[in-house]
Design a protein around this motif. Structure first.
Motif, PDB file in Angstrom:
ATOM      1  N   PHE A  55       2.468  -9.030  -7.531  1.00 61.53           N
ATOM      2  CA  PHE A  55       1.148  -8.403  -7.445  1.00 61.53           C
ATOM      3  C   PHE A  55       0.909  -7.738  -6.097  1.00 61.53           C
ATOM      4  O   PHE A  55       0.458  -6.585  -6.024  1.00 61.53           O
ATOM      5  CB  PHE A  55       0.060  -9.439  -7.733  1.00 61.53           C
ATOM      6  N   LEU A  58       2.637  -4.409  -5.370  1.00 66.66           N
ATOM      7  CA  LEU A  58       2.329  -3.260  -6.229  1.00 66.66           C
ATOM      8  C   LEU A  58       1.909  -2.008  -5.455  1.00 66.66           C
ATOM      9  O   LEU A  58       2.408  -0.916  -5.753  1.00 66.66           O
ATOM     10  CB  LEU A  58       1.241  -3.633  -7.235  1.00 66.66           C
ATOM     11  N   ALA A  62       4.081   1.314  -5.852  1.00 65.51           N
ATOM     12  CA  ALA A  62       3.445   2.373  -6.637  1.00 65.51           C
ATOM     13  C   ALA A  62       3.396   3.685  -5.859  1.00 65.51           C
ATOM     14  O   ALA A  62       3.739   4.758  -6.389  1.00 65.51           O
ATOM     15  CB  ALA A  62       2.039   1.939  -7.047  1.00 65.51           C
ATOM     16  N   LEU A 160       7.786  -4.792 -11.366  1.00 67.86           N
ATOM     17  CA  LEU A 160       7.492  -3.748 -10.378  1.00 67.86           C
ATOM     18  C   LEU A 160       8.254  -2.464 -10.690  1.00 67.86           C
ATOM     19  O   LEU A 160       7.728  -1.361 -10.528  1.00 67.86           O
ATOM     20  CB  LEU A 160       7.854  -4.242  -8.978  1.00 67.86           C
ATOM     21  N   VAL A 163       6.618  -0.520 -13.491  1.00 69.13           N
ATOM     22  CA  VAL A 163       5.487   0.239 -12.944  1.00 69.13           C
ATOM     23  C   VAL A 163       5.987   1.449 -12.160  1.00 69.13           C
ATOM     24  O   VAL A 163       5.433   2.553 -12.271  1.00 69.13           O
ATOM     25  CB  VAL A 163       4.611  -0.664 -12.066  1.00 69.13           C
TER      26      VAL A 163
END
Length: 261
Positions: A55, A58, A62, A160, A163
């Motif tokens: 988390f 991220l 990203a 991850l 994403v």
């Protein structure tokens, strides 16, 4: 004569030291993995590590993937424009992101962030005798500190990377449509036609291996750190450097394994 033999002796010592370190790392990993099938399992440590690795990593993953996808689109447009094959940009973006850039960039970002944090945390526990205190309290340090983190790393990084794949492709889409004049529907159709399950699957397999290696190197160097604050700093640096090198090495090996045919 010494001028000839001394460099050879130094090279031999370096090679033997490397082999010794690799053997110690392999034994460390085997011992940690053996605790997966031997209760108890410390779920609280595992879940907190999962949140820390997955988390909280991220944002950096990203942003890295988003801009990397945009850069690939721009560079491909410039290069492919010489051969009038700009229509291949969508396929190049999705192929590059899912096979290579998603796993590798996410792995390097996590290695710098999480690998260093793990090494510093466990190293501080080592130099302040907290690990010895765990043993005194009849708690196996490997089972408590290392095993949950290895499992968390191997499970969190594929999430991850998934994403990163989505955002990397989206970054290429955004640049291609907003700056390069591509049709949104045409770009999406070209992306979907180029997307293959094997590419995404191999990327996720790489991610699981990378996550395991990052956690392993962070725990190993922290667990074996010595010499107070200076030793913890050296262990943290060694963990990040070693994880980055092993990550790129295994990236080549896995790519050769899956795509050499």
């Amino acid at each position: 004569m010494n001028a000839v033999l001394d460099p050879i002796a130094a090279l031999g010592r370096a090679f033997l030291g490397l082999v010794k370190e690799a053997g110690a790392l392999a034994l460390f990993a085997l011992e940690a993995l053996s605790h997966l099938v031997r209760p108890p399992f410390y779920w609280r440590v595992f879940l907190s590590s999962l949140v820390e690795i997955g988390f909280f990593s991220l944002p950096v993953v990203a942003l890295t993937a988003l801009f990397a996808g945009g850069v690939i689109a721009l560079q491909s447009y410039v290069g492919f424009g010489q051969y009038h094959v700009q229509s291949a940009i969508a396929g190049i973006v999705v192929l590059s992101v899912t096979r290579e850039l998603g796993p590798v960039l996410a792995g390097l970002m996590v290695a710098g962030r999480v690998g260093a944090a793990m090494s510093a945390q466990i190293g501080t526990m080592r130099v302040t005798d907290q690990i010895d205190a765990l043993t005194t309290l009849s708690t196996n340090p490997m089972k408590y500190l290392v095993t949950p983190r290895l499992l968390a790393g191997a499970l969190a990084l594929p999430f991850l990377v998934l994403v990163a794949d989505i955002l990397g492709v989206f970054g290429g889409f955004t640049v291609s449509v907003a700056k390069l004049g591509f049709s949104p529907s045409g770009y999406i159709n070209a992306t979907l036609s180029s997307l293959k399950t094997i590419d995404v699957t191999v990327g996720l397999v790489k991610a699981a291996v990378f996550g395991f290696l990052i956690a392993l190197l962070g725990c190993y160097h922290g667990y074996n750190s010595r010499g107070g604050a200076e030793g913890v700093g050296a262990a943290t640096t060694a963990a990040v450097v070693a994880a980055s090198i092993l990550l790129l090495t295994f990236d080549y090996l896995l790519t050769d394994l899956f795509f050499s045919q």
